[in-house]
Write a protein that holds these residues in place. Sequence first.
Motif, short mmCIF file in Angstrom:
data_model
loop_
_atom_site.label_atom_id
_atom_site.label_comp_id
_atom_site.label_asym_id
_atom_site.label_seq_id
_atom_site.Cartn_x
_atom_site.Cartn_y
_atom_site.Cartn_z
N TYR A 144 40.84 33.81 49.85
CA TYR A 144 39.62 34.47 49.39
C TYR A 144 38.95 35.23 50.53
O TYR A 144 38.47 36.36 50.34
N TYR A 186 38.17 39.25 50.47
CA TYR A 186 36.82 39.71 50.18
C TYR A 186 35.85 39.69 51.35
O TYR A 186 34.78 40.29 51.26
N ASP A 213 32.99 32.93 40.66
CA ASP A 213 33.78 34.09 41.09
C ASP A 213 35.02 33.64 41.85
O ASP A 213 36.12 34.16 41.63
N TRP A 214 34.86 32.66 42.75
CA TRP A 214 36.03 32.15 43.49
C TRP A 214 37.08 31.61 42.52
O TRP A 214 38.27 31.91 42.65
N GLN A 242 38.88 34.47 40.65
CA GLN A 242 39.83 35.19 41.51
C GLN A 242 41.04 34.32 41.87
O GLN A 242 42.15 34.82 42.01
N PHE A 250 43.89 34.37 39.29
CA PHE A 250 44.68 35.60 39.38
C PHE A 250 45.76 35.46 40.45
O PHE A 250 46.89 35.91 40.28
N CYS A 251 45.39 34.85 41.55
CA CYS A 251 46.34 34.63 42.64
C CYS A 251 47.52 33.79 42.16
O CYS A 251 48.68 34.09 42.46
N GLY A 279 45.24 42.63 47.79
CA GLY A 279 44.06 42.72 46.94
C GLY A 279 42.84 43.26 47.64
O GLY A 279 41.99 43.91 47.03
N TRP A 281 40.17 45.66 45.40
CA TRP A 281 39.11 44.79 44.90
C TRP A 281 38.20 44.28 46.01
O TRP A 281 37.04 43.97 45.76
N SER A 308 37.34 40.63 33.60
CA SER A 308 37.36 41.58 34.71
C SER A 308 36.27 42.64 34.57
O SER A 308 36.06 43.44 35.48
#
Length: 443
Positions: free
Chosen positions: A103, A107, A140-141, A144, A147-148, A184, A188, A264
């Motif tokens: 993460y 980000y 949010d974590w 995401q 998706f990983c 990513g 993103w 999303s």
Amino acid sequence: MKPQTLKLLGTAALASLALALPAFGQDAEPVVEATEEVVATPEWALIFNTLLFLIGGFLVMWMAAGFAMLEAGLVRTKNVSMQCLKNIALYSVAGIMFWFTGYSLMYSGVDGGFIGSFGPYNFPAPGADTGEAGYSVASDWFFQMVFCATTASIVSGTLAERIKFWPFLAFTVILTGFIYPIAGSWQWGGGWLAEMGFSDFAGSTLVHSVGGWAALAGALILGARHGKYGADGTVMAMPGSSIPLATLGMFILWLGWFGFNGASQLAMGTIADAGDVSRIFANTNMAAAAGAVVAVIATQLIYKKIDVTMVINGALAGLVSITAEPLAPSMPIALLVGGIGGLIVVFTVPLLDRFKIDDVVGAIPVHLVCGIWGTLIVPLSNSGTNYVTQFIGVISYGIFTLVVSAIVWFIIKVTIGMRVSEEEEALGLDRSEVGVEAYPEFN
């Protein structure tokens, strides 16, 4: 009733509901007052945005079950337990690695560059999340992270029936902890592709083609299953264990995709956002339907019989194709994007066999090729993008993921080895690697 009367009744009902709900703090005032004008507070928007992340997140997590069932149905009976084990392990490893550093790499401090920062993600202390982000940061974590895990699931099916468990898991650590998060971050995470204007709404390229490139690198280095390709160019069919399981897996993935694409949108605190989420659901559903229908027609015309495995992958191809831009298209465009995705699968699967690239479940045609298609066609419906930038993004992700994945796979191959022996492959990985057979009465 007159509209004004309905409005007043609705206002009173909302006020009663607010008074009945527990307060957010000890001395909090009611959220909605009994006045003619009702204004949503920031707390309500935060709650709905967070709820979108959480619902979308557990729908995408449920896709792990879809991948497991799809792969279990498309591999032979002697390898089903192995595929189930790999899907449990990869999801678990992805979660740990995405917390450990993924993460932050994706980000934290990207700022138009190529990579974020190393280090674990620090969750807020209990009660410390102020909602400044517009949602719970932990939600949010979680969103995401799932998706990983999806990216790693794509690799699992391609390399089935001949790869050892521990080498696969070692690659999963690198993919989920470093390769996917760095890739990513470019879009993103606000990296260089985001600055350029590259657009990938929900991950046709960032998730699906990244997983597809990693799978392709592994398939090239690992090689095909023994007996799959003859010296004279013949292709030996190796039917899967259960079409019902594969079909169930497809429908679970179809369901999970509503969270994948819908959440999303990243916001559901306004009527406009809720409308956009609904539009995404509709486009996502119709693209999958178009992919399946086109696969039915195409296989009937080409092979004179309908190939149900192609139809399963046709639906998934439609889903992958629309993922890069599920909001902007009209319904006819969504049908077109998904339908061409279904057609791509029908023609790409035999093309891989021609090059002797053994993809057990068809993940490369579905996730890699259709991911590229869906990303390149975004400007057809989204006027804020252009074909040149989309092409640059696709090529950049392809070169980075293919090269880095190939290096990692090669290191694994020359150190701990990747492949089971020919005898173990013939026996089946359920016996040689796992020790628990999925269908002992059949073996």
